[in-house]
Design a protein around this motif. Structure first.
Motif, mmCIF file in Angstrom:
data_model
loop_
_atom_site.group_PDB
_atom_site.id
_atom_site.type_symbol
_atom_site.label_atom_id
_atom_site.label_comp_id
_atom_site.label_asym_id
_atom_site.label_seq_id
_atom_site.Cartn_x
_atom_site.Cartn_y
_atom_site.Cartn_z
ATOM 1 N N ILE A 48 0.847 -1.176 -0.116
ATOM 2 C CA ILE A 48 0.275 0.107 0.106
ATOM 3 C C ILE A 48 0.724 0.708 0.240
ATOM 4 N N SER A 49 0.696 1.783 -1.249
ATOM 5 C CA SER A 49 1.614 3.289 -0.698
ATOM 6 C C SER A 49 0.933 4.662 -0.978
ATOM 7 N N ILE A 50 0.594 5.499 -0.272
ATOM 8 C CA ILE A 50 -0.082 6.156 0.362
ATOM 9 C C ILE A 50 1.203 7.496 0.069
ATOM 10 N N SER A 51 0.267 8.411 -1.018
ATOM 11 C CA SER A 51 1.452 10.166 -1.718
ATOM 12 C C SER A 51 1.031 10.598 -0.835
ATOM 13 N N ASP A 52 1.665 11.883 -0.803
ATOM 14 C CA ASP A 52 0.770 13.405 0.080
ATOM 15 C C ASP A 52 0.135 13.598 -1.750
ATOM 16 N N ASP A 127 3.088 -14.085 3.991
ATOM 17 C CA ASP A 127 3.147 -12.901 2.860
ATOM 18 C C ASP A 127 3.630 -11.436 4.571
ATOM 19 N N LEU A 128 4.090 -10.173 3.461
ATOM 20 C CA LEU A 128 4.529 -8.944 4.485
ATOM 21 C C LEU A 128 3.488 -7.920 3.638
ATOM 22 N N LEU A 129 2.772 -7.261 4.395
ATOM 23 C CA LEU A 129 2.541 -6.147 4.069
ATOM 24 C C LEU A 129 3.191 -4.866 4.346
ATOM 25 N N LEU A 130 3.520 -4.345 3.438
ATOM 26 C CA LEU A 130 4.493 -3.501 3.269
ATOM 27 C C LEU A 130 4.019 -2.234 2.699
ATOM 28 N N VAL A 131 3.879 -1.486 3.713
ATOM 29 C CA VAL A 131 3.425 0.799 3.718
ATOM 30 C C VAL A 131 3.931 1.515 3.846
ATOM 31 N N ASN A 132 4.091 2.472 2.913
ATOM 32 C CA ASN A 132 4.415 3.662 3.207
ATOM 33 C C ASN A 132 3.640 5.228 2.700
ATOM 34 N N CYS A 133 4.274 6.192 3.345
ATOM 35 C CA CYS A 133 4.417 7.249 3.190
ATOM 36 C C CYS A 133 5.417 8.154 3.213
ATOM 37 N N ARG A 139 0.622 8.242 8.560
ATOM 38 C CA ARG A 139 -0.162 7.149 7.336
ATOM 39 C C ARG A 139 -0.066 6.428 7.375
ATOM 40 N N SER A 140 1.043 5.785 7.328
ATOM 41 C CA SER A 140 1.609 3.697 6.825
ATOM 42 C C SER A 140 1.674 3.373 8.677
ATOM 43 N N GLY A 141 1.809 4.244 9.814
ATOM 44 C CA GLY A 141 1.840 3.534 11.036
ATOM 45 C C GLY A 141 0.771 3.584 11.213
ATOM 46 N N ALA A 142 -0.829 4.061 11.245
ATOM 47 C CA ALA A 142 -2.110 3.497 10.699
ATOM 48 C C ALA A 142 -2.229 2.446 10.481
ATOM 49 N N VAL A 143 -2.081 2.260 9.412
ATOM 50 C CA VAL A 143 -2.503 1.456 8.585
ATOM 51 C C VAL A 143 -1.940 -0.004 8.426
ATOM 52 N N ILE A 144 -0.583 0.145 9.060
ATOM 53 C CA ILE A 144 -0.230 -0.954 9.494
ATOM 54 C C ILE A 144 -0.703 -1.675 11.084
ATOM 55 N N THR A 145 -0.738 -0.578 12.168
ATOM 56 C CA THR A 145 -1.462 -1.268 13.378
ATOM 57 C C THR A 145 -2.865 -1.411 12.860
ATOM 58 N N VAL A 146 -3.599 -1.006 12.088
ATOM 59 C CA VAL A 146 -5.040 -1.251 11.553
ATOM 60 C C VAL A 146 -4.952 -2.980 11.392
ATOM 61 N N ALA A 147 -4.460 -3.387 9.853
ATOM 62 C CA ALA A 147 -3.804 -4.201 9.214
ATOM 63 C C ALA A 147 -3.394 -5.195 10.858
ATOM 64 N N GLY A 148 -2.806 -5.101 11.747
ATOM 65 C CA GLY A 148 -2.003 -6.204 12.959
ATOM 66 C C GLY A 148 -3.703 -6.730 13.005
ATOM 67 N N GLU A 149 -4.455 -5.366 13.514
ATOM 68 C CA GLU A 149 -5.389 -5.956 14.242
ATOM 69 C C GLU A 149 -6.550 -6.698 13.180
ATOM 70 N N LEU A 150 -6.642 -6.710 12.330
ATOM 71 C CA LEU A 150 -7.606 -7.916 11.248
ATOM 72 C C LEU A 150 -6.426 -8.697 10.469
ATOM 73 N N CYS A 151 -5.245 -8.793 11.598
ATOM 74 C CA CYS A 151 -5.080 -10.226 10.733
ATOM 75 C C CYS A 151 -4.156 -10.849 11.378
ATOM 76 N N GLY A 152 -4.771 -10.129 13.041
ATOM 77 C CA GLY A 152 -4.329 -11.539 14.346
ATOM 78 C C GLY A 152 -2.759 -10.843 14.232
ATOM 79 N N ILE A 153 -1.871 -10.415 14.098
ATOM 80 C CA ILE A 153 -0.662 -10.253 14.563
ATOM 81 C C ILE A 153 -0.950 -9.828 15.551
#
Length: 182
Positions: A48-52, A127-133, A139-153
């Protein structure tokens, strides 16, 4: 099952990883090889790639299947942001003059659907979820935090892999509250 780890990285690190070049400076070279080593230890890498909004998004090969989004690092609930100066633009998006554009509900839903779909597509893979902002922090911190919750990490595993994150709470809330259509 599916996504087993999440990593937030900066735009610069993602550009170097996509490009396959370590860069000129020692710190960039170290980060490049850390990411290369990390990604090579997984069956698949989902991005997931997030840009301004005022920055050209990173280009990925279409077959790669990255989710590419543009929104700024804004938390309207933060006392230092928004306030009386915010307004709604002609497309219905909440805009903060001199600050940028908030994440939209459909973007939050797209993030959640992407994470759940990738997690469920290959249940036996590692698998690895790699997220950039821009900085790899909010923003990427928010995405991976929720991803961890959704994926049971485990939260501690997310924290160990991403010690410098400071998740944007507004982005987290919008993703958590979105309804994924799978």
């Amino acid at each position: 099952m599916g996504i087993k780890a999440c990593r937030a990285i900066s735009r610069r690190s993602m550009l170097r990883w996509v490009d396959g070049t370590p860069g000129m400076y020692a710190t960039n070279v170290e980060e490049f090889w850390k990411i290369q080593d990390l990604t090579s230890s997984f069956d698949a890498v989902h991005v997931i790639s997030i840009s301004d909004v005022d920055v050209k998004p990173i280009e990925f090969h279409p077959d790669f299947g990255a989710l590419i989004l543009q929104f700024d690092d804004i938390d309207p609930d933060d006392s230092g942001c928004g306030g009386a100066g915010n307004w709604i633009d002609e497309s219905g998006c909440r805009v903060f003059p001199d600050s940028g554009l908030l994440i939209r509900a459909e973007q939050a839903r797209a993030i959640k659907e992407f994470i759940l779909r990738k997690h469920q597509e290959t249940p036996l893979s590692n698998d690895l979820l790699l997220v950039n902002c821009h900085m790899g922090v909010s923003r990427s911190g928010a995405v991976i935090t929720v991803a961890g919750e959704l994926c049971g990490i485990d939260v501690k595993a997310i924290d160990r892999m991403n010690p410098g994150i400071s998740p944007n709470l507004y982005v987290m809330r919008l993703i958590r509250d979105s309804h994924a259509d799978l």
